[in-house]
Design a protein around this motif. Structure first.
Motif, PDB file in Angstrom:
ATOM      1  N   VAL A 148       0.846  -1.199   0.000  1.00 53.70           N
ATOM      2  CA  VAL A 148       0.000   0.000   0.000  1.00 53.70           C
ATOM      3  C   VAL A 148       0.879   1.246   0.000  1.00 53.70           C
ATOM      4  O   VAL A 148       2.016   1.207   0.477  1.00 53.70           O
ATOM      5  CB  VAL A 148      -0.942   0.044   1.233  1.00 53.70           C
ATOM      6  CG1 VAL A 148      -2.018  -1.003   1.120  1.00 53.70           C
ATOM      7  CG2 VAL A 148      -0.140  -0.129   2.510  1.00 53.70           C
ATOM      8  N   PRO A 149       0.359   2.352  -0.561  1.00 54.31           N
ATOM      9  CA  PRO A 149       1.135   3.601  -0.539  1.00 54.31           C
ATOM     10  C   PRO A 149       1.488   3.952   0.902  1.00 54.31           C
ATOM     11  O   PRO A 149       0.661   3.805   1.808  1.00 54.31           O
ATOM     12  CB  PRO A 149       0.173   4.628  -1.139  1.00 54.31           C
ATOM     13  CG  PRO A 149      -0.732   3.831  -2.013  1.00 54.31           C
ATOM     14  CD  PRO A 149      -0.889   2.499  -1.336  1.00 54.31           C
ATOM     15  N   GLY A 150       2.715   4.387   1.092  1.00 56.35           N
ATOM     16  CA  GLY A 150       3.178   4.714   2.429  1.00 56.35           C
ATOM     17  C   GLY A 150       4.090   3.647   3.005  1.00 56.35           C
ATOM     18  O   GLY A 150       4.781   3.894   3.985  1.00 56.35           O
ATOM     19  N   ASP A 151       4.085   2.452   2.393  1.00 56.25           N
ATOM     20  CA  ASP A 151       4.995   1.401   2.854  1.00 56.25           C
ATOM     21  C   ASP A 151       6.445   1.846   2.640  1.00 56.25           C
ATOM     22  O   ASP A 151       6.773   2.415   1.606  1.00 56.25           O
ATOM     23  CB  ASP A 151       4.763   0.105   2.047  1.00 56.25           C
ATOM     24  CG  ASP A 151       3.647  -0.731   2.650  1.00 56.25           C
ATOM     25  OD1 ASP A 151       3.134  -0.326   3.710  1.00 56.25           O
ATOM     26  OD2 ASP A 151       3.298  -1.756   2.041  1.00 56.25           O
ATOM     27  N   ARG A 152       7.272   1.521   3.629  1.00 50.70           N
ATOM     28  CA  ARG A 152       8.672   1.924   3.515  1.00 50.70           C
ATOM     29  C   ARG A 152       9.472   0.873   2.769  1.00 50.70           C
ATOM     30  O   ARG A 152       9.247  -0.323   2.901  1.00 50.70           O
ATOM     31  CB  ARG A 152       9.279   2.138   4.904  1.00 50.70           C
ATOM     32  CG  ARG A 152       8.705   3.357   5.604  1.00 50.70           C
ATOM     33  CD  ARG A 152       9.277   3.452   6.989  1.00 50.70           C
ATOM     34  NE  ARG A 152      10.725   3.399   6.939  1.00 50.70           N
ATOM     35  CZ  ARG A 152      11.496   4.458   6.714  1.00 50.70           C
ATOM     36  NH1 ARG A 152      10.948   5.629   6.544  1.00 50.70           N
ATOM     37  NH2 ARG A 152      12.797   4.337   6.696  1.00 50.70           N
ATOM     38  N   VAL A 153      10.418   1.347   1.964  1.00 50.77           N
ATOM     39  CA  VAL A 153      11.261   0.459   1.185  1.00 50.77           C
ATOM     40  C   VAL A 153      12.697   0.636   1.671  1.00 50.77           C
ATOM     41  O   VAL A 153      13.203   1.756   1.710  1.00 50.77           O
ATOM     42  CB  VAL A 153      11.164   0.807  -0.322  1.00 50.77           C
ATOM     43  CG1 VAL A 153      12.083  -0.060  -1.140  1.00 50.77           C
ATOM     44  CG2 VAL A 153       9.728   0.671  -0.799  1.00 50.77           C
ATOM     45  N   VAL A 154      13.320  -0.464   2.098  1.00 51.03           N
ATOM     46  CA  VAL A 154      14.714  -0.395   2.564  1.00 51.03           C
ATOM     47  C   VAL A 154      15.544  -1.431   1.821  1.00 51.03           C
ATOM     48  O   VAL A 154      14.990  -2.381   1.253  1.00 51.03           O
ATOM     49  CB  VAL A 154      14.828  -0.645   4.091  1.00 51.03           C
ATOM     50  CG1 VAL A 154      14.053   0.385   4.870  1.00 51.03           C
ATOM     51  CG2 VAL A 154      14.374  -2.045   4.449  1.00 51.03           C
ATOM     52  N   THR A 155      16.862  -1.244   1.796  1.00 51.88           N
ATOM     53  CA  THR A 155      17.708  -2.219   1.115  1.00 51.88           C
ATOM     54  C   THR A 155      17.636  -3.544   1.876  1.00 51.88           C
ATOM     55  O   THR A 155      17.542  -3.573   3.102  1.00 51.88           O
ATOM     56  CB  THR A 155      19.179  -1.760   1.084  1.00 51.88           C
ATOM     57  OG1 THR A 155      19.590  -1.472   2.412  1.00 51.88           O
ATOM     58  CG2 THR A 155      19.362  -0.548   0.215  1.00 51.88           C
TER      59      THR A 155
END
Lengths: 312, 171
Positions: A224-231
């Protein structure tokens, strides 16, 4: 030898007509040959790129300083007008971060205890190389910048480049005192990432727009929009847990991510010397194996969640 | 007549002026501007310069000079090699082919000619980039880049005319 005595124009006129055409054809052929060589990443072409980069970077370093000074003045004028609002926002954020700090400290303690329990190979200690962005030579179809640190300073191919906010890109070419940084928005950029608190795996692929796309996501996963993306640290190139962006759009066309770093305004970056460690007790192969293990076993993935949560 | 060292240096400076200006254009295009959006649509200023000098002083910016500039631009840009090289030498050749038209035309006509040339050149750059990367690259930045390139021509043309007056080669 009689024919040479005649009017020279008889010899020169065709020469004058054909010489430029011949030269043009020759240079076109040379360019096509170079294109093919460049396509197969010939060592000569790569060497030439590094030499040009090293030669141009000191010049760009000097001429970009007035531009930076101007940009700083503009930015400080903007900041002044928003000082009060910023102050209030920062106070709020500070209060919120304090609760997170408490949570992070708690998790860190727990993390440490669990690691000792599992006898986990410790995470490699990171070494930072700071560099200034001195050039933006990409043009319309390439998203890369030049930085003023190179192999003399310890910069190597594949190193992650971060700013205070998160991941900016990776080193795609290193000269002796300059390097090219491929931004995460570039069409050739691929970064292994995890999405959301459930740490679903994916790859962030640039397409030259400002919002790169999430590729190879499990179709059953909901994002969903707002989800954080990390390496994610898969592949061993990047340390896990570096913030990359926030999901900005989810549609049938795909999932798009807005990078946390304002890539068009970066002035300084820190390059992470992650794989090549100076310590003798942890050689690179051992680390690679350790990184693979961290990525592969679900039990050891838990400390990474703590890292990601702590940076939130 | 024997020339002093300074006279020779002066002559040399006049002869290499167009090449150096074009080189400077490559560097200016590569400067970080810290302005959102502008860096992706920054006009290829070397194109403006090559066009100008091919019209007015092709003897001072010969084909091999254009080739060298293009190659430098390609090596610097980090994109597929040969894109700027092939585009710039093609533009140079095209201008030379129709040079009589350009030299006798009034400035607005030259500008119109440049509009056609720039459209062809940017299109070729895009096509070659796609070929070089073996993938479809979005041509979206091209429109604004084209508008900026066309707008840049009169400004840089005026600047180079002023420069040409100062550094006029002694024939």
């Amino acid at each position: 030898m009689k024919y040479l005595d005649g009017p020279s124009s008889r010899v020169l006129a065709p020469l004058k007509f054909w010489a430029p055409r011949f030269a043009f054809a020759l240079l076109v052929a040379a360019t096509l040959a170079l294109m093919v060589m460049g396509r197969f990443n010939s060592a000569i072409v790569e060497r030439a790129r590094a030499v040009v980069m090293d030669g141009v970077t000191p010049v760009l370093d000097v001429i970009s300083r007035p531009v930076d000074a101007m940009a700083d003045v503009m930015a400080s004028i903007e900041d002044l007008s928003e000082l009060r609002a910023d102050n209030a926002a920062l106070r709020q954020e500070n209060a919120r971060l304090k609760t997170w700090q408490a949570a992070a400290m708690h998790l860190e303690g727990e993390n440490q205890a669990l690691r000792e329990l599992l006898k986990l190979v410790p995470d490699p200690t990171l070494r930072f190389i700071s560099a200034r962005v001195v050039g933006d030579p990409g043009g319309a179809f390439v998203r890369s910048v030049l930085v003023n640190a190179g192999s003399d300073h310890g910069v190597r191919l594949g190193q992650a480049a971060i700013t205070g906010d998160g991941l900016a890109g990776r080193i795609s070419q290193a000269g002796r005192h300059s390097a090219r940084l491929l931004l995460i928005t570039d069409i050739n950029s691929r970064v292994p990432v995890t999405v959301g608190s459930r740490r679903n795996r994916g790859v962030l692929g640039g397409d030259n727009t400002e919002t790169p796309r999430l590729l190879y996501l499990d179709p059953e996963v909901t994002v969903v929009p707002g989800d954080r993306v990390v390496t994610s640290g898969h592949g061993g190139a990047f340390p896990p847990g570096i913030p990359v962006g926030v999901v900005s759009e989810v549609s049938e066309l795909g999932v798009r991510v807005r990078p946390v770093v304002d890539l068009r305004r970066i002035e300084f970056v820190r390059l992470l010397d992650y794989v090549h460690l100076p310590t003798d007790e942890a050689p690179a192969e051992g680390l690679d194996a350790a990184a693979k293990e961290i990525g592969a076993t679900p039990q050891t993935a838990a400390p990474q969640t703590a890292t990601a949560g702590g940076q939130r | 007549m024997r020339l002093t060292f300074w006279e020779r240096l002066d002559l040399a400076a006049r002869a290499v002026f167009p090449f150096l200006v074009t080189l400077l254009m490559v560097l200016i295009s590569a400067m970080p501007l810290r302005v959102p959006e502008l860096s992706t649509i920054m006009p290829p200023l070397a194109l403006v310069s090559v066009c100008y000098w091919s019209i007015y002083r092709p003897d001072l910016l010969p084909l091999w000079g254009v080739f060298a500039i293009g190659l430098l631009q390609d090596l610097l840009s980090g994109g597929p090699i040969g894109v700027a090289t092939l585009t710039l030498i093609s533009v140079h050749a095209l201008v030379l082919w129709q040079r009589r038209l350009f030299v006798t035309a009034s400035f607005p006509m030259v500008w119109c000619g440049f509009m056609v040339l720039a459209a062809a050149a940017l299109g070729l750059m895009w096509l070659l980039t796609c070929l070089g990367m073996l993938t479809f690259v979005s041509p979206r930045p091209l429109l604004f880049q084209y508008i900026l390139t066309v707008a840049a021509y009169p400004c840089f043309s005026w600047l180079m005319t002023q420069g040409q007056r100062v550094f006029r080669p002694v024939d």
